[in-house]
Design an enzyme around this catalytic site. Structure first.
Site, mmCIF file in Angstrom:
data_model
loop_
_atom_site.group_PDB
_atom_site.id
_atom_site.type_symbol
_atom_site.label_atom_id
_atom_site.label_comp_id
_atom_site.label_asym_id
_atom_site.label_seq_id
_atom_site.Cartn_x
_atom_site.Cartn_y
_atom_site.Cartn_z
ATOM 1 N N LEU A 46 28.167 15.603 35.934
ATOM 2 C CA LEU A 46 28.594 14.311 36.475
ATOM 3 C C LEU A 46 27.472 13.312 36.243
ATOM 4 O O LEU A 46 26.288 13.657 36.384
ATOM 5 C CB LEU A 46 28.876 14.408 37.977
ATOM 6 C CG LEU A 46 30.233 14.962 38.429
ATOM 7 C CD1 LEU A 46 30.245 15.105 39.947
ATOM 8 C CD2 LEU A 46 31.377 14.073 37.977
ATOM 9 N N ASP A 47 27.826 12.076 35.883
ATOM 10 C CA ASP A 47 26.813 11.033 35.769
ATOM 11 C C ASP A 47 26.067 10.888 37.090
ATOM 12 O O ASP A 47 26.629 11.156 38.161
ATOM 13 C CB ASP A 47 27.458 9.698 35.407
ATOM 14 C CG ASP A 47 27.990 9.671 33.978
ATOM 15 O OD1 ASP A 47 27.513 10.474 33.155
ATOM 16 O OD2 ASP A 47 28.891 8.861 33.698
ATOM 17 N N PRO A 48 24.793 10.457 37.051
ATOM 18 C CA PRO A 48 24.012 10.335 38.288
ATOM 19 C C PRO A 48 24.685 9.530 39.395
ATOM 20 O O PRO A 48 24.609 9.899 40.572
ATOM 21 C CB PRO A 48 22.727 9.654 37.811
ATOM 22 C CG PRO A 48 22.568 10.136 36.407
ATOM 23 C CD PRO A 48 23.967 10.194 35.852
ATOM 24 N N ALA A 50 27.912 9.106 39.810
ATOM 25 C CA ALA A 50 29.216 9.666 40.165
ATOM 26 C C ALA A 50 29.081 10.632 41.339
ATOM 27 O O ALA A 50 28.015 11.208 41.582
ATOM 28 C CB ALA A 50 29.819 10.392 38.970
#
EC number: 5.4.99.25
Length: 303
Positions: A46-48, A50
């Site tokens: 997951l993106d930071p 998110a």
């Protein structure tokens, strides 16, 4: 002789409800530290910024990560209409703007183009490798490069809310390899108004739901405490999408040594991939052939 790993030899899954502002790898390291585990990994970055499901595999469960990665997953995300950014999310710089705001019906119509088997170009600020280098590093250096389109299966993409004219909230169920930021970018381009992701949450991934996840705060609070072990889920959850066959005791012994072993499976056919169990514990994953399981992965669980 290889160096022995430090830490506890524990196996299973810990489902974390990841907060924004921390990387997926940082969460994995925190779980590993808190449990004192020898080995840990995760099933899908997951993106930071998110939030939501981050399934952390420990020990032998890391061998089941591909089956969770391949499973369907669902995201809820908010798209900011009228602006494109260089990162396709709110962390980037605005590079294009528009005063155009499509109607709900226009958005619903446009979403149809993103359902089914589609081709998607990942964002330039992503971990995709270009000639051995990460795309985001090239993008940060303002280098000119192209990323090839990749296939993505989208089972569903629907409009669930329109908080105001500038924002739409969508839910998407898709297969592996999808970039929600690319969906927002491409939707904005199709609508002629630009767009980027404002907020993103993974609400479920395979058998794991965000609402059942443990918080990072709880992990920190229970670090090194046996109570944290109660949040571990069995390794076998990662194999739910595969058919199960029962090993004979002799078959299990052979499988643990990497050899084909006798199994009993009423609902499998010659050549099917499945997993073999003994007393409810996974012994191996492999291919079923004429009453035997030919192993591709073997699990060294305590019996």
């Amino acid at each position: 002789m290889g160096r022995k790993r430090k830490g506890r030899n524990i196996s299973g899954w810990m489902v974390v409800d990841k907060p924004g502002g921390i990387s997926s790898n940082a969460v994995v390291n925190k779980v590993r530290w808190a449990l004192g585990a020898q080995k840990a990994g995760h099933a899908g970055t997951l993106d930071p910024e998110a939030t939501g499901v981050l399934a952390v595999a420990l020990g032998e469960a890391t061998k089941t990560v591909p089956y969770i990665t391949d499973a369907l997953k669902a995201y809820q995300f908010t798209v900011r209409l009228g602006q494109a950014t260089n990162t396709d999310d709110a962390e980037g710089e605005v590079i294009n703007e528009s005063d155009l705001r499509p109607s709900d019906d226009e958005i619903k119509e446009a979403l149809l183009a993103f359902v089914g088997d589609i081709e998607q170009i990942p964002p330039k600020f992503s971990a995709v490798k270009i000639d051995g280098q990460r795309a985001y590093k090239l993008a940060r250096d303002d280098q000119d490069f192209e990323i090839a389109a990749r296939p993505l299966y989208v089972e569903e993409l629907v409009l669930v809310d329109r908080p105001d004219e500038d924002h739409v909230t969508l839910e998407m169920t898709c297969g592996k390899g999808g970039y929600v930021r690319a969906i927002a970018r491409d939707l904005g381009e199709k609508l002629g108004c630009f767009g980027h992701v404002r907020e993103l949450r993974r609400i479920w991934s395979g058998p794991f739901d965000a609402e059942d996840g443990i918080s990072v705060e709880t992990i920190e609070k229970l670090a090194k405490d046996p109570a944290l072990d109660t949040h571990l889920r069995p390794l076998e959850i990662g194999l739910e999408d595969l058919p199960e066959v029962k090993c004979t005791p002799e078959g299990a012994m052979r499988l643990r040594n990497g050899n084909p072993g006798m199994v009993i499976g009423a609902d499998v056919q010659f050549g099917d991939e499945c997993w073999g169990s003994l007393d409810g514990k996974a012994v191996a994953v492999g291919v079923y052939k004429s009453g035997e399981l030919h192993p591709s992965r073997v699990f060294n669980q305590d019996t």
